[in-house]
Design an enzyme around this catalytic site. Sequence first.
Site, mmCIF file in Angstrom:
data_model
loop_
_atom_site.group_PDB
_atom_site.id
_atom_site.type_symbol
_atom_site.label_atom_id
_atom_site.label_comp_id
_atom_site.label_asym_id
_atom_site.label_seq_id
_atom_site.Cartn_x
_atom_site.Cartn_y
_atom_site.Cartn_z
ATOM 1 N N SER A 185 0.828 -1.219 0.000
ATOM 2 C CA SER A 185 0.000 0.000 0.000
ATOM 3 C C SER A 185 0.854 1.257 0.000
ATOM 4 O O SER A 185 0.353 2.340 -0.307
ATOM 5 C CB SER A 185 -0.868 0.086 1.245
ATOM 6 O OG SER A 185 -1.630 -1.004 1.416
ATOM 7 N N PRO A 217 -0.372 -2.219 8.320
ATOM 8 C CA PRO A 217 0.928 -2.415 8.974
ATOM 9 C C PRO A 217 1.920 -1.255 8.811
ATOM 10 O O PRO A 217 3.006 -1.299 9.388
ATOM 11 C CB PRO A 217 1.467 -3.670 8.279
ATOM 12 C CG PRO A 217 0.843 -3.648 6.923
ATOM 13 C CD PRO A 217 -0.509 -3.017 7.086
ATOM 14 N N ASP A 235 -4.382 2.504 14.926
ATOM 15 C CA ASP A 235 -4.899 1.205 14.461
ATOM 16 C C ASP A 235 -4.840 0.220 15.615
ATOM 17 O O ASP A 235 -3.866 0.231 16.384
ATOM 18 C CB ASP A 235 -4.037 0.678 13.288
ATOM 19 C CG ASP A 235 -4.811 -0.280 12.391
ATOM 20 O OD1 ASP A 235 -5.364 -1.266 12.919
ATOM 21 O OD2 ASP A 235 -4.860 -0.032 11.175
ATOM 22 N N ASP A 255 -9.767 3.675 18.204
ATOM 23 C CA ASP A 255 -10.721 3.713 17.091
ATOM 24 C C ASP A 255 -10.466 4.991 16.281
ATOM 25 O O ASP A 255 -10.481 6.098 16.829
ATOM 26 C CB ASP A 255 -12.144 3.711 17.683
ATOM 27 C CG ASP A 255 -13.209 3.724 16.598
ATOM 28 O OD1 ASP A 255 -12.862 3.900 15.410
ATOM 29 O OD2 ASP A 255 -14.394 3.558 16.948
ATOM 30 N N LYS A 300 -13.533 3.776 -0.411
ATOM 31 C CA LYS A 300 -13.695 2.424 -0.964
ATOM 32 C C LYS A 300 -15.050 2.374 -1.661
ATOM 33 O O LYS A 300 -16.068 2.809 -1.090
ATOM 34 C CB LYS A 300 -13.639 1.375 0.147
ATOM 35 C CG LYS A 300 -12.534 1.594 1.172
ATOM 36 C CD LYS A 300 -11.165 1.196 0.679
ATOM 37 C CE LYS A 300 -10.086 1.547 1.701
ATOM 38 N NZ LYS A 300 -8.725 1.444 1.198
HETATM 39 C C1 LIG Z 1 -6.246 -1.200 4.175
HETATM 40 S S1 LIG Z 1 -5.597 -1.364 5.784
HETATM 41 C C2 LIG Z 1 -4.476 -0.026 5.893
HETATM 42 C C3 LIG Z 1 -3.170 -0.259 5.223
HETATM 43 C C4 LIG Z 1 -2.205 0.847 5.511
HETATM 44 N N1 LIG Z 1 -2.627 2.120 4.919
HETATM 45 C C5 LIG Z 1 -0.816 0.531 4.981
HETATM 46 O O1 LIG Z 1 -0.358 1.241 4.075
HETATM 47 O O2 LIG Z 1 -0.180 -0.401 5.467
HETATM 48 C C6 LIG Z 1 -6.908 -0.833 6.763
HETATM 49 C C7 LIG Z 1 -6.593 -0.724 8.235
HETATM 50 O O3 LIG Z 1 -7.628 0.015 8.850
HETATM 51 C C8 LIG Z 1 -7.779 -0.468 10.169
HETATM 52 N N2 LIG Z 1 -9.099 -0.021 10.653
HETATM 53 C C9 LIG Z 1 -10.320 -0.305 10.171
HETATM 54 N N3 LIG Z 1 -11.270 0.318 10.911
HETATM 55 C C10 LIG Z 1 -10.625 1.023 11.853
HETATM 56 C C11 LIG Z 1 -11.033 1.879 12.902
HETATM 57 N N4 LIG Z 1 -12.326 2.153 13.126
HETATM 58 N N5 LIG Z 1 -10.091 2.448 13.681
HETATM 59 C C12 LIG Z 1 -8.774 2.210 13.476
HETATM 60 N N6 LIG Z 1 -8.324 1.401 12.478
HETATM 61 C C13 LIG Z 1 -9.235 0.816 11.697
HETATM 62 C C14 LIG Z 1 -7.627 -1.964 10.037
HETATM 63 O O4 LIG Z 1 -7.230 -2.522 11.264
HETATM 64 C C15 LIG Z 1 -6.526 -2.072 8.963
HETATM 65 O O5 LIG Z 1 -5.258 -2.231 9.555
#
Ligand SMILES: C[S@@+](CC[C@H](N)C(=O)[O-])C[C@H]1O[C@@H](n2cnc3c(N)ncnc32)[C@H](O)[C@@H]1O
Length: 351
Positions: A185, A217, A235, A255, A300
């Site tokens: 990503s 990550p 996260d 959150d 998304k």
């Molecule tokens: C697509 S991944 C992100 C990848 C990241 N941008 C990277 O470049 O590595 C989406 C992330 O959003 C986190 N996530 C989803 N809902 C969330 C929330 N309400 N609060 C915090 N994190 C959240 C998930 O745990 C996941 O790690």
Amino acid sequence: MTTLLAGKPYALLAYCRPGFEPECAEEIADHTQGPGKFERGDGWVMFTPNENHGAQLRELLPKQFIFSRQTIQVHSRIALGTKDRLTPIVDALKVINGIYSDVWLEHPDSNEGKSLSSFTRKFGDYVAKALVQNNWLQPEQSRQRLHLFFPKQGEVMICTRPVRATDWLNGIPRLRMPCDAPSRSTLKMLEAILVLVDEPEKKFREGMTAVDLGAAPGGWTYQLVSRGLKVFAIDNGPMKGSMDGHHQVKHVRDDGFKFRPKNPVDWLVCDMVEQPIRIAELMAKWLASGNARRAIFNLKLPMKKRHLEVEKCFDLIDQKLKKADISYKISAKQLFHDREEITCYITTVKD
Ligand SMILES: C[S@@+](CC[C@H](N)C(=O)[O-])C[C@H]1O[C@@H](n2cnc3c(N)ncnc32)[C@H](O)[C@@H]1O
């Protein structure tokens, strides 16, 4: 297909991600000034205005569309045999009678398109030679690039567009994956910075602060850290590799919809997988309250009516920021590294 030879451009051709042709066409239709015909192939859309071709194309060509990777203007469309493919192209170029800075041979990002890539690479040398022989290649004299777009076997569209620094062959950026980034990503954020943010070196500076919502990550955080920013990475999941325990990163297990920083930050970035309207609302809240000055975020789009969904999100952002009396600029694009999503950039700073 009948061969069509024209000197002046008569249609707009847009490359897009295969599967997103309807959105690409809808968006172009929103910006046209008169009726015309749309034609679609796998990974491309062509709009031919019924009249005032020149004026309409002059309007459309410089526009940045969300669902189009790149736009070019079509002068000729030729059916090609299997033997001498160069002569019909040279004949068409004689009708156009232009000079060019460069020539790119391109194909759509479809399976059939990709199967043409070794042909376009090899054939490019013959085309360049013919251009030189005819004095059509004059980089010092021309800002127009010649694009030969092969939508499929046996067909070519002869196109041009003024050169821009942000153009890529086939509309696809070739970015190198950093070996110590924790996820692929990271390329999405790198592409967003290169494509959406002008003069990024002035906007990402050492000592600035950022919040990354949905950071794990750590691919997006990696891009911010490598530009010298200090990052709050929000996260519940773990940060990995070089971003786990990095001295510029504060990992907060919280959150992303609730977290707020003690002090305003320069950048807010967000890659949480959530309903687009919830993300749009969250971004608008941060920017309206002054908690962040600029934001890069993903919407998304797994639903059917994606174009409509984007419009709803942008309307909501507009309402919230207008209500807070904040002036802003927004740009958005379905990047090459985006799948069923688009990436948006909002700045509230007058640059
Ligand atoms: C697509 S991944 C992100 C990848 C990241 N941008 C990277 O470049 O590595 C989406 C992330 O959003 C986190 N996530 C989803 N809902 C969330 C929330 N309400 N609060 C915090 N994190 C959240 C998930 O745990 C996941 O790690």
